[in-house]
Design a protein around this motif. Structure first.
Motif, PDB file in Angstrom:
ATOM      1  N   GLY C   3     -38.290 -27.121  24.522  1.00 15.26           N
ATOM      2  CA  GLY C   3     -38.551 -27.088  25.951  1.00 15.26           C
ATOM      3  C   GLY C   3     -38.094 -25.885  26.725  1.00 15.26           C
ATOM      4  O   GLY C   3     -37.997 -25.964  27.952  1.00 15.26           O
ATOM      5  N   ASN C   4     -37.835 -24.765  26.104  1.00 11.98           N
ATOM      6  CA  ASN C   4     -37.267 -23.652  26.850  1.00 11.98           C
ATOM      7  C   ASN C   4     -38.258 -22.543  27.155  1.00 11.98           C
ATOM      8  O   ASN C   4     -37.867 -21.465  27.592  1.00 11.98           O
ATOM      9  CB  ASN C   4     -36.048 -23.115  26.094  1.00 11.98           C
ATOM     10  N   HIS C 106     -25.706 -36.346  37.042  1.00 14.76           N
ATOM     11  CA  HIS C 106     -25.801 -35.060  36.344  1.00 14.76           C
ATOM     12  C   HIS C 106     -26.423 -35.291  34.961  1.00 14.76           C
ATOM     13  O   HIS C 106     -26.738 -36.428  34.599  1.00 14.76           O
ATOM     14  CB  HIS C 106     -24.402 -34.434  36.196  1.00 14.76           C
ATOM     15  N   ALA C 107     -26.534 -34.210  34.191  1.00 16.98           N
ATOM     16  CA  ALA C 107     -27.161 -34.296  32.871  1.00 16.98           C
ATOM     17  C   ALA C 107     -26.136 -34.484  31.755  1.00 16.98           C
ATOM     18  O   ALA C 107     -26.494 -34.423  30.580  1.00 16.98           O
ATOM     19  CB  ALA C 107     -27.981 -33.033  32.615  1.00 16.98           C
ATOM     20  N   THR C 110     -26.965 -37.647  29.516  1.00 15.47           N
ATOM     21  CA  THR C 110     -28.238 -37.545  28.802  1.00 15.47           C
ATOM     22  C   THR C 110     -28.225 -36.397  27.789  1.00 15.47           C
ATOM     23  O   THR C 110     -28.825 -36.510  26.719  1.00 15.47           O
ATOM     24  CB  THR C 110     -29.410 -37.376  29.796  1.00 15.47           C
ATOM     25  N   TYR C 115     -28.368 -34.609  22.249  1.00 24.08           N
ATOM     26  CA  TYR C 115     -27.927 -33.606  21.280  1.00 24.08           C
ATOM     27  C   TYR C 115     -26.631 -33.961  20.549  1.00 24.08           C
ATOM     28  O   TYR C 115     -26.301 -33.335  19.545  1.00 24.08           O
ATOM     29  CB  TYR C 115     -27.741 -32.252  21.976  1.00 24.08           C
ATOM     30  N   ARG C 134     -35.289 -17.480  35.668  1.00 20.42           N
ATOM     31  CA  ARG C 134     -36.634 -17.781  36.166  1.00 20.42           C
ATOM     32  C   ARG C 134     -37.003 -16.869  37.337  1.00 20.42           C
ATOM     33  O   ARG C 134     -38.159 -16.441  37.475  1.00 20.42           O
ATOM     34  CB  ARG C 134     -36.705 -19.225  36.668  1.00 20.42           C
ATOM     35  N   SER C 238     -39.668 -29.013  36.913  1.00 23.94           N
ATOM     36  CA  SER C 238     -38.708 -28.498  35.931  1.00 23.94           C
ATOM     37  C   SER C 238     -37.525 -27.824  36.610  1.00 23.94           C
ATOM     38  O   SER C 238     -36.572 -27.415  35.940  1.00 23.94           O
ATOM     39  CB  SER C 238     -39.397 -27.503  34.990  1.00 23.94           C
ATOM     40  N   LYS C 243     -37.499 -33.903  42.557  1.00 26.92           N
ATOM     41  CA  LYS C 243     -37.902 -35.284  42.267  1.00 26.92           C
ATOM     42  C   LYS C 243     -39.258 -35.632  42.856  1.00 26.92           C
ATOM     43  O   LYS C 243     -39.684 -36.798  42.753  1.00 26.92           O
ATOM     44  CB  LYS C 243     -36.846 -36.276  42.790  1.00 26.92           C
TER      45      LYS C 243
ATOM     46  N   PRO D 223     -34.632 -30.284  27.971  1.00 25.89           N
ATOM     47  CA  PRO D 223     -33.777 -30.008  29.121  1.00 25.89           C
ATOM     48  C   PRO D 223     -34.307 -29.041  30.174  1.00 25.89           C
ATOM     49  O   PRO D 223     -33.926 -29.142  31.324  1.00 25.89           O
ATOM     50  CB  PRO D 223     -32.515 -29.442  28.483  1.00 25.89           C
ATOM     51  N   VAL D 224     -35.123 -28.095  29.859  1.00 23.20           N
ATOM     52  CA  VAL D 224     -35.428 -27.060  30.854  1.00 23.20           C
ATOM     53  C   VAL D 224     -36.888 -27.179  31.328  1.00 23.20           C
ATOM     54  O   VAL D 224     -37.161 -27.879  32.306  1.00 23.20           O
ATOM     55  CB  VAL D 224     -35.065 -25.653  30.335  1.00 23.20           C
ATOM     56  N   LYS D 227     -38.760 -30.953  30.783  1.00 18.69           N
ATOM     57  CA  LYS D 227     -38.113 -32.135  31.368  1.00 18.69           C
ATOM     58  C   LYS D 227     -39.085 -33.312  31.414  1.00 18.69           C
ATOM     59  O   LYS D 227     -40.272 -33.134  31.700  1.00 18.69           O
ATOM     60  CB  LYS D 227     -37.654 -31.825  32.788  1.00 18.69           C
ATOM     61  N   ILE D 283     -34.267 -40.799  34.652  1.00 14.61           N
ATOM     62  CA  ILE D 283     -34.280 -39.432  34.100  1.00 14.61           C
ATOM     63  C   ILE D 283     -33.193 -38.608  34.774  1.00 14.61           C
ATOM     64  O   ILE D 283     -33.159 -38.509  36.004  1.00 14.61           O
ATOM     65  CB  ILE D 283     -35.647 -38.749  34.332  1.00 14.61           C
ATOM     66  N   GLN D 284     -32.313 -38.002  33.987  1.00 12.07           N
ATOM     67  CA  GLN D 284     -31.282 -37.119  34.546  1.00 12.07           C
ATOM     68  C   GLN D 284     -31.270 -35.832  33.745  1.00 12.07           C
ATOM     69  O   GLN D 284     -31.152 -35.862  32.515  1.00 12.07           O
ATOM     70  CB  GLN D 284     -29.918 -37.830  34.501  1.00 12.07           C
ATOM     71  N   GLY D 285     -31.412 -34.709  34.445  1.00 13.49           N
ATOM     72  CA  GLY D 285     -31.495 -33.430  33.738  1.00 13.49           C
ATOM     73  C   GLY D 285     -32.716 -33.351  32.843  1.00 13.49           C
ATOM     74  O   GLY D 285     -32.730 -32.625  31.851  1.00 13.49           O
ATOM     75  N   ILE D 287     -33.907 -35.697  30.949  1.00  9.69           N
ATOM     76  CA  ILE D 287     -33.784 -36.518  29.743  1.00  9.69           C
ATOM     77  C   ILE D 287     -33.547 -37.967  30.163  1.00  9.69           C
ATOM     78  O   ILE D 287     -32.836 -38.230  31.137  1.00  9.69           O
ATOM     79  CB  ILE D 287     -32.628 -35.975  28.877  1.00  9.69           C
TER      80      ILE D 287
END
Lengths: 358, 358, 358, 358
Positions: C3-4, C106-107, C110, C115, C134, C238, C243, D223-224, D227, D283-285, D287
């Motif tokens: 996903g990067n 926060h993340a 998750t 991971y 970005r 992203s 939201k 993650p990025v 998402k 969904i957070q971050g 994920i």
């Protein structure tokens, strides 16, 4: 997509020009929690490095790397793992005199045709220096594969007209026992002599590398366009100077009858289904069958000669070129770790792509 | 990504099993407003079709296609262009007796290892029948390329140990003048005799196909992983039974000195920059240089023999297999249009990918 | 794919953790020969930078960048263009006390679920610091778009319950005239007061940003899954804390009759086909119609509060968290250049993807 | 890549025009050995079908499908799974009179701007009929997800200005209890009356659909750029007429303080970490956090009105259009299964993409 990435699941993007600030690689998709063995990476890089023996280019690059992302407390995060290599011994001066000439059989002319702009210093992006990034990524892939029981080894099988003779397993120790990286010590000595001879003549010579992966279980690969040999072929033919690829019996198999070339199945004493011969090179229908994966790659002679050659300038005027700079008389000794790296990248990607059962 | 698609801009996805309801192909990215020449597509398909001569498999498939989407008033819409081929002469009975055996050097064993489920009728997805969809897509790509001035031709260069001798341009007319599709009529006759002989013996034989694209301008291709020879290698090695690939001087070049293998640049009388020789096969640094693009592909002998062979059952028990069904004794005559189609798919994709200037 | 990365033709891959060695971005597919305006990039980065006003996080990052590849003599090479940002003011100490807690909304939780390993320093990869990469890539895309006549501007439309009122064109000058980046100076002052108030209370507040691209010609975008609003939605959602997304009349349009919401076509005095209203937000059937592209993005309040909150530890034990560190009380003033950057990335990609005619 | 595919691991490509020979979908990456429940697929298709109630378009399409590949003995093969839908009630005559006009707020004008060629019969590729293929693919994805414990339900939350009121779990039975597919029976009756009213007026009306997935475990998503909300937003905004998307608290959350909007963690009696509220929408971050995934989608009113509207011809001349044909006065009742299908496609893809541990 643009051409600087390879792989789907273990996705590798390299960046950087030969004489720019830095080269590097981003690996996206490396699983988290891999404890990276940095010295193994350094070892692989040392085998590709210029200046490692008197047979190769004397450019002095330590190829020290910095991992700038993706690693925390020694373990991968699952986020992009990025290696950075600074160019420290980049000397553009020898290229300055050639910047308006097209070096024969180099990428100068085609790069300009494609982009209309070119970094003429050391071949820019088309330089073999780009492979430093591949070897680093391949070293990470190799660590993933090691956990899956897969080991990869490559070696020099031919230099010019000299073919090596050997059989059975080939270890890195045997390969690295001579600077040519050929497991046949007698032929290795002849190859070394040939390389020194062509260098003395300002000439270069081609060669063939063989690669083998043992421990690949049956069932890796995709059946149609993503066949394992298709992916390996793409990977190998993306290495600078590669002009041929085979898997298994290759061009020799094309001379044979089916009754000679087929690999009969049997069950060994452990209950594993194996084949009596391995003309398939471990791949049938694009998918691994559990036997060693066997490939070969042909490399043309290095295009940079230290002798005058006919060419044209950027405006098409006839010219004679006689390059300066630092170059290898034969690419194959240093290409051995590159072939291994590219094999590792393909196999790691295919392993991650084997889809989950429902 | 899963393995049934190829290309980025001219994206081709094939679907279908040999003995299922239908095969087909979706082309996503075909530019709009192309007036499709349907009879040219039919012609290409006829050259791949079984039953076309006494040298090949007698399966009777007319390979009639239906275009179910993407075409309106004879012109492409820019939306997915979809071809559907119904399987009309699919006879599964000869495969029934072999459904629990692994045919040597086929994809039966590896498909099961990969998926745990297999359509045993005619090889399912791994059947060469899948290539009917590629030839259709390739025929569309060829029409795009024709507008760009590019023409592709392939031919049989070797069958078993018989190597053809010829030089200069090769036309489709010359290629199709004999059922082997070899431009050397004398050797073609010998090849034909050899194919008949091996068939009589229940055996098969391999061969080599060469392909050439003329009219490709300088500047197509990507420099690193998307090199034109990497893309061509991937495409060719995705053809069933392909085991080797070369571009330009290939494995022969690996024997040479740089001074023999380099291609000197000169400007011709029209002002075009060309090379005196073409050992690069039209590709330098992964990008076309304006010279003919030249490749070769090695095909192993067909794996299906009409004689007993050692193998195992799905549970690993030793068994003897003696296949029934309809098969080619030599794949290369029918593979000529497949090689052309895959060349066309790669070149059309690279052409669309040449990025716009700013 | 992992996903990067985003984009197909103008392909952007970001890397780096908030408190690691560096962040960066590789742009693959940027056309060659673009003369990069570095100060314009610096300007865009300055608008995202922490510490730029008393309304935002006081982390001190100059966001100086190094371009390590892809640029030669001031012009892009067509090879990967890579920006590197060193983390200079990364202070991990405030996070150490929280490293075994999951910060609400926060993340942290998750990321560990995904991971099994997490860089707890400043949110690691999930930090908004990632957006520096970005904005740099977006600044390059913006320069490409500028040559195509496209200009992008975004602004704050709402903070908490305070909605701005304005009409007509909005310029960057007007947007940047106050630290909130709202084109309605009266409401901007109220917003600023609200942000100061919530910060004083250890709280945070959400908001809405609007974005507009003018000069996009009719015909950009893909019709089905690659619709321009789909691509814009993906890009905006992203961004950390986003939201909600709308294009054109959005959720308001869902309340309307067709007779109120349809955009009637007419031909203007220059012969251009336009619409009398722009409820479509410049996009019809996923493809631009030549009118301004109009979107809005909802941002939740920043999750880090300087007050005690209920949470659990990594082992699930109940705990109270009261974060330290440096945070924004409201994300929208700094998110304005991020929205602009993501718009630019999508539009540049779609522009390069518009297929050639045959 | 061209825009007719979505997903990486569970890759879906749709093809076909509204009034062409057929529509269809190829699913590449569906795991092997899934026993397909065909009647469940038929059920999902029936909910999208025109003619299902007096509220929707009377076009009579049974939407019978043929699976032409990828299924053998009732189980998926792992090869491309292809559905084919013949267009049986495609009546192009009502469109003939409009073929040189641009229908306001339709894709006619933009399709021509993009491709220069257009299938004017029923909107061609831009028709909502294309979603029949998505619903079929979504039904397969739903079966995969069911095995992972995930269930998806969507419903109508608003039509025009009428907002439904309900709370707690929503079942398909409750949703399908009325033709509007709204779980609030009182408001459903009002919505139905409104839809009948606008139809009588030759007008149309918009609405909002909510979707929920329960059973998604913590840890799905990237993650990025990948998402989960970015992927869901892209999927939803690719549905015809969609103009807005939210996850969790969406635009409402943008009005709140962090102290109101944050979701506190706690450990429930089974040892599972959960959140007390679900403003994050699961969904957070980017994920999933194990809570229900909650989204909403805004649909504009259908663009086809049965009343005169101002427009232009293909040559720009002013004209009045008054469409004929068969259309829905409100899209949301039939869009419910489409939203569910798109949610299923995204979640199945993300599930397959969760990387293996090393």
């Amino acid at each position: 997509m643009p051409g600087n990435s390879t792989g789907t699941y273990f996705r590798v993007t390299t960046f950087g020009e030969s004489h720019g600030a830095a080269l590097g690689v981003v690996i996206d998709g490396c699983p988290a929690n891999l404890v990276l063995n940095l010295s193994a990476i350094t070892d692989d890089l040392a085998r590709r490095r210029p200046g490692q023996s008197s047979l190769v280019s004397p450019r002095k690059e330590a190829d020290d790397f910095e991992i700038v992302s993706g690693l925390f407390e020694g373990r991968t995060l699952g986020s992009p793992l990025t290696f950075l290599f600074r160019n420290l011994d980049a000397d553009a001066r020898p290229y300055e005199a050639m910047k308006d000439l097209y070096r024969p059989s180099h990428a100068d002319f085609t790069t300009e045709a494609r982009y209309g702009h070119r970094d003429w210093r050391g071949g820019g992006r088309a330089s073999a220096r780009e492979t430093v990034a591949r070897v680093a990524a391949g070293a990470v892939a190799r660590q993933l594969l090691h956990r899956a029981g897969v080991e990869i080894v490559a070696w020099v099988d031919r230099v010019g007209d000299i073919d090596a003779a050997y059989s059975g397993a080939v270890s890195r120790e045997v390969v690295d026992a001579n600077p040519v990286r050929c497991p046949d010590p007698l032929r290795a000595a002849e190859m070394e002599a040939l390389i020194r001879q062509v260098r003395k003549e300002g000439d270069t010579v081609g060669g063939v590398i063989r690669g083998r992966a043992v421990g690949v279980p049956a069932g890796w690969g995709e059946p149609v366009f993503g066949k394992m040999e298709a992916r390996l072929a793409e990977a190998m033919m993306s290495i600078p100077a590669a002009k041929g690829f085979t898997s298994g019996s290759g061009f020799e198999g094309a001379r044979r009858r089916g009754s000679e070339n087929n690999d009969a199945f049997y069950q060994d004493s452990t209950g594993t289904i194996r084949t009596r011969s391995n003309h398939s090179g471990g791949i049938q229908g694009g998918i691994s069958n559990g036997m060693p994966v066997e490939i070969a790659v042909a490399f043309k002679p290095v295009a940079t000669l230290f002798r005058p050659q006919e060419t044209v300038t950027r405006t098409g005027a006839a010219a004679v070129i006689e390059p300066q700079g630092r170059h290898d008389p034969c690419v194959v000794p240093r290409a051995v770790p590159i072939v291994e790296a590219m094999m590792a990248l393909v196999l790691a990607d295919l392993r991650l792509g084997v889809s989950r059962s429902v």
